[in-house]
Design an enzyme around this catalytic site. Structure first.
Site, PDB file in Angstrom:
ATOM      1  N   HIS A   1      27.425  -3.672  11.855  1.00 38.44           N
ATOM      2  CA  HIS A   1      27.966  -4.885  12.488  1.00 38.44           C
ATOM      3  C   HIS A   1      28.601  -5.748  11.411  1.00 38.44           C
ATOM      4  CE1 HIS A   1      28.207  -8.539  14.896  1.00 38.44           C
ATOM      5  NE2 HIS A   1      28.173  -7.702  15.924  1.00 38.44           N
TER       6      HIS A   1
ATOM      7  N   ASP B   1      24.868  -1.900  21.215  1.00 47.15           N
ATOM      8  CA  ASP B   1      25.410  -0.783  21.994  1.00 47.15           C
ATOM      9  C   ASP B   1      24.589   0.496  21.856  1.00 47.15           C
ATOM     10  OD1 ASP B   1      27.617  -2.122  23.083  1.00 47.15           O
ATOM     11  OD2 ASP B   1      28.625  -2.014  21.155  1.00 47.15           O
TER      12      ASP B   1
HETATM   13  N1  CMC Z   1      28.807   4.705  10.355  1.00 48.95           N
HETATM   14  C1  CMC Z   1      29.093   5.030   9.074  1.00 48.95           C
HETATM   15  N2  CMC Z   1      29.535   4.146   8.156  1.00 48.95           N
HETATM   16  C2  CMC Z   1      29.701   2.888   8.535  1.00 48.95           C
HETATM   17  C3  CMC Z   1      29.423   2.458   9.860  1.00 48.95           C
HETATM   18  C4  CMC Z   1      28.947   3.428  10.779  1.00 48.95           C
HETATM   19  N3  CMC Z   1      28.679   3.080  12.034  1.00 48.95           N
HETATM   20  N4  CMC Z   1      29.668   1.139   9.975  1.00 48.95           N
HETATM   21  C5  CMC Z   1      30.102   0.737   8.770  1.00 48.95           C
HETATM   22  N5  CMC Z   1      30.122   1.783   7.894  1.00 48.95           N
HETATM   23  C6  CMC Z   1      30.472   1.726   6.474  1.00 48.95           C
HETATM   24  C7  CMC Z   1      31.979   1.651   6.296  1.00 48.95           C
HETATM   25  O1  CMC Z   1      32.548   2.931   6.161  1.00 48.95           O
HETATM   26  C8  CMC Z   1      32.097   0.818   5.053  1.00 48.95           C
HETATM   27  O2  CMC Z   1      31.889   1.685   3.943  1.00 48.95           O
HETATM   28  P1  CMC Z   1      32.629   1.395   2.538  1.00 48.95           P
HETATM   29  O3  CMC Z   1      32.011   0.125   2.024  1.00 48.95           O
HETATM   30  O4  CMC Z   1      32.273   2.575   1.721  1.00 48.95           O
HETATM   31  O5  CMC Z   1      34.086   1.276   2.826  1.00 48.95           O
HETATM   32  C9  CMC Z   1      30.909  -0.130   5.108  1.00 48.95           C
HETATM   33  O6  CMC Z   1      29.934   0.522   5.944  1.00 48.95           O
HETATM   34  C10 CMC Z   1      31.234  -1.479   5.711  1.00 48.95           C
HETATM   35  O7  CMC Z   1      31.844  -1.249   6.973  1.00 48.95           O
HETATM   36  P2  CMC Z   1      33.158  -2.001   7.477  1.00 48.95           P
HETATM   37  O8  CMC Z   1      33.925  -1.110   8.374  1.00 48.95           O
HETATM   38  O9  CMC Z   1      33.873  -2.597   6.311  1.00 48.95           O
HETATM   39  O10 CMC Z   1      32.480  -3.151   8.301  1.00 48.95           O
HETATM   40  P3  CMC Z   1      33.165  -3.983   9.421  1.00 48.95           P
HETATM   41  O11 CMC Z   1      32.437  -5.266   9.461  1.00 48.95           O
HETATM   42  O12 CMC Z   1      34.634  -4.042   9.236  1.00 48.95           O
HETATM   43  O13 CMC Z   1      32.892  -3.141  10.751  1.00 48.95           O
HETATM   44  C11 CMC Z   1      31.861  -2.284  12.699  1.00 48.95           C
HETATM   45  C12 CMC Z   1      31.863  -3.399  11.641  1.00 48.95           C
HETATM   46  C13 CMC Z   1      30.907  -2.678  13.825  1.00 48.95           C
HETATM   47  C14 CMC Z   1      33.275  -2.144  13.292  1.00 48.95           C
HETATM   48  C15 CMC Z   1      31.419  -0.956  12.049  1.00 48.95           C
HETATM   49  O14 CMC Z   1      30.106  -1.074  11.568  1.00 48.95           O
HETATM   50  C16 CMC Z   1      31.538   0.227  13.008  1.00 48.95           C
HETATM   51  O15 CMC Z   1      32.626   0.817  13.131  1.00 48.95           O
HETATM   52  N6  CMC Z   1      30.408   0.586  13.703  1.00 48.95           N
HETATM   53  C17 CMC Z   1      30.470   1.635  14.726  1.00 48.95           C
HETATM   54  C18 CMC Z   1      31.051   1.082  16.017  1.00 48.95           C
HETATM   55  C19 CMC Z   1      30.067   0.186  16.746  1.00 48.95           C
HETATM   56  O16 CMC Z   1      28.897   0.515  16.947  1.00 48.95           O
HETATM   57  N7  CMC Z   1      30.586  -0.981  17.205  1.00 48.95           N
HETATM   58  C20 CMC Z   1      29.794  -1.940  17.995  1.00 48.95           C
HETATM   59  C21 CMC Z   1      29.589  -3.232  17.276  1.00 48.95           C
HETATM   60  S1  CMC Z   1      28.374  -4.297  18.063  1.00 48.95           S
HETATM   61  C22 CMC Z   1      29.003  -4.707  19.595  1.00 48.95           C
HETATM   62  C23 CMC Z   1      30.374  -5.294  19.610  1.00 48.95           C
HETATM   63  O17 CMC Z   1      30.851  -5.932  18.689  1.00 48.95           O
HETATM   64  O18 CMC Z   1      31.019  -5.105  20.628  1.00 48.95           O
END
Ligand code: CMC
Length: 435
Positions: A312, A370
């Site tokens: 998140h 989720d």
């Molecule tokens: N699986 C594997 N790696 C992950 C994941 C994951 N689910 N989430 C984040 N990472 C890694 C990402 O690759 C990054 O690595 P690095 O630092 O090496 O580049 C690091 O963790 C930080 O992630 P980010 O993408 O920079 O973080 P963000 O804040 O931009 O993204 C997120 C947040 C929710 C989009 C992401 O965690 C994600 O894609 N999760 C899976 C989708 C999901 O479950 N979404 C629902 C969110 S909660 C409900 C809502 O908001 O609707």
């Protein structure tokens, strides 16, 4: 470049010219203060750069507070755990719209008003008929919600507080009806009219699962679980879809159009679409023996796969909604007499392995809301394509409350971010025969 000078201002110094500028720090009621950069361009000739708005506050808001490090979520100062346990969805809706919990008379008036606005204009049925039967229900919901502005002209004047209120109540009341119609349409079943003798969650289940050939009794366990799911998804401060609603609304667009924009933003798998993606992922993993393979895929920088339902932007600890959702999931399956749900077993195993994995620990990736919601919704009888639609039904309350707060905010002006231009510098047009 920057150093903290005192508790209420921040000094930014250009390390080449030595020029410095003092930026005030604005304090909220709780949480970190924010550096007010509004005068930055005028005083320095520079903008800020923050793709994804990771550290940018776009507005003041008094609705919802999240402490991501502590894993805490509050609406109007009330913790989400307490609201999920003691409140009901329409009370939370009232709280978000009005800033305070309702007294008995206010609650009765609000419940009555929402209940008595659940029908949609009969001509909206024609919109549904224009969609293919295999259309994704989010595509349908997006379209028909936008179409509401063509039906309810008497509540599109955003400067009239009465019309604002009527539009807010119409949206909260009619969204379950539209969502249930999208569901019924995809199955080729007749639409059900809402029933005024049922509460919000019960009526939604009735509209989704009742068929004309049988008497439908709403299961109180499922109605309770549905109400809880709605509460848990009601609002989550300035996430992607809410920011979309605010941005669309900042131009003066009517509330129905703004909520349609929010639905579009919610659909993506990184946001609300994750609940659907979790179930698709669990189906694909299929067996606990394959969990390590998927954990490795999630860790692999060269693989775009992410573990859906994990991570998140704000929570760097357990998402408090996920905890409530997990408990509710066990409760629902128990009460429905589902002893062995392979997907739940798989999800619990996946959670356990991921939480111990160094990659997930280092990146502070915890289960989010989720992760477990899809399993409950599946047990209730919803197909995966409806999961994000349910999220949209609940979040409509947050979107419209945030929209109303924005409209009433004296600081409100059209949202218009800046950019760092990296394209070509000025050049002369090249005639076609010279390219
Ligand atoms: N699986 C594997 N790696 C992950 C994941 C994951 N689910 N989430 C984040 N990472 C890694 C990402 O690759 C990054 O690595 P690095 O630092 O090496 O580049 C690091 O963790 C930080 O992630 P980010 O993408 O920079 O973080 P963000 O804040 O931009 O993204 C997120 C947040 C929710 C989009 C992401 O965690 C994600 O894609 N999760 C899976 C989708 C999901 O479950 N979404 C629902 C969110 S909660 C409900 C809502 O908001 O609707």
């Amino acid at each position: 470049m920057a150093d903290r000078q005192n508790t209420n201002s921040f000094t930014l110094t250009n390390n080449q010219t030595g020029e410095s500028v003092d930026l005030p720090i604005l304090e909220g009621s709780v949480g970190p203060g924010v550096i007010d950069v509004r005068a930055l361009y005028a005083n320095t000739g520079h903008f800020t750069f923050d793709p994804g708005f990771g550290v940018t506050g776009s507005c003041k808001s008094a609705l919802t507070f999240i402490d991501g490090d502590e894993g805490k979520l509050m609406h109007g100062g009330y913790s989400i755990d307490e609201l999920a346990e003691k409140s009901d969805f329409l009370e939370v809706a009232y709280l978000l719209l009005n800033g305070e919990l309702p007294n008995k008379a206010e609650k009765e008036e609000f419940d009555y008003a929402i209940t008595h606005h659940t029908m949609v204009h009969e001509q909206l049925v024609n919109f549904f008929r224009g969609f293919r039967r295999d259309a994704h229900p989010m595509a349908i919901l997006c379209g028909v919600t936008g179409a509401l502005s063509a039906f309810y002209h008497d509540s599109t004047d955003i400067n009239d507080p009465v019309q604002q209120m009527v539009a807010s109540r119409r949206l909260i009341a009619k969204m379950p009806t539209l969502a249930a119609m999208a569901f019924k349409y995809s199955m080729g079943q007749p639409f059900n009219y809402p029933r005024n003798d049922l509460n919000y969650a019960e009526n939604f289940l009735h509209m989704c699962f009742s068929v004309p050939t049988e008497t439908y009794e709403v299961d109180p366990v499922l109605a309770d679980a549905m109400d809880k799911i709605l509460i848990l998804h009601a609002d989550h401060e300035q996430n992607a879809s809410t920011s979309t609603v605010r941005l669309a609304g900042s131009s003066g667009a009517n509330p129905f159009a703004c909520i349609a924009a929010g639905i579009a933003a919610l659909w993506g798998p990184a946001h609300g679409g994750a609940n659907e993606a979790v179930l698709t992922m669990l189906d694909e993993i299929g067996d606990r023996s394959r969990i390590p393979e998927y954990i490795n895929k999630a860790r692999d920088k060269n693989d775009p796969f992410r573990l859906f339902g994990f991570g998140h932007r704000v929570y760097k600890n357990f998402d408090p909604r996920a905890k409530v959702m997990r408990d509710s999931c066990h409760e629902v399956l128990n009460k429905l007499g589902i002893k062995d749900e392979p997907l739940l077993d798989l999800a619990m195993e996946l959670e356990e392995i991921a939480l111990k994995d160094p990659y997930f620990i280092e990146k502070k990736l915890y289960p989010n809301v989720d992760f477990y919601s899809g399993i409950i919704l599946k047990a209730m009888g919803f197909p995966t394509s409806m999961f994000t639609v349910l999220f949209a039904v609940a979040r409509t309350v947050g979107w419209i409350s945030q929209w109303k707060e924005m409209i009433e905010d004296p600081l409100q002006r059209i949202g218009r971010p800046r950019q760092l231009y990296t394209g070509p510098t000025e050049r002369s047009y090249v005639e076609m025969d010279k390219r």
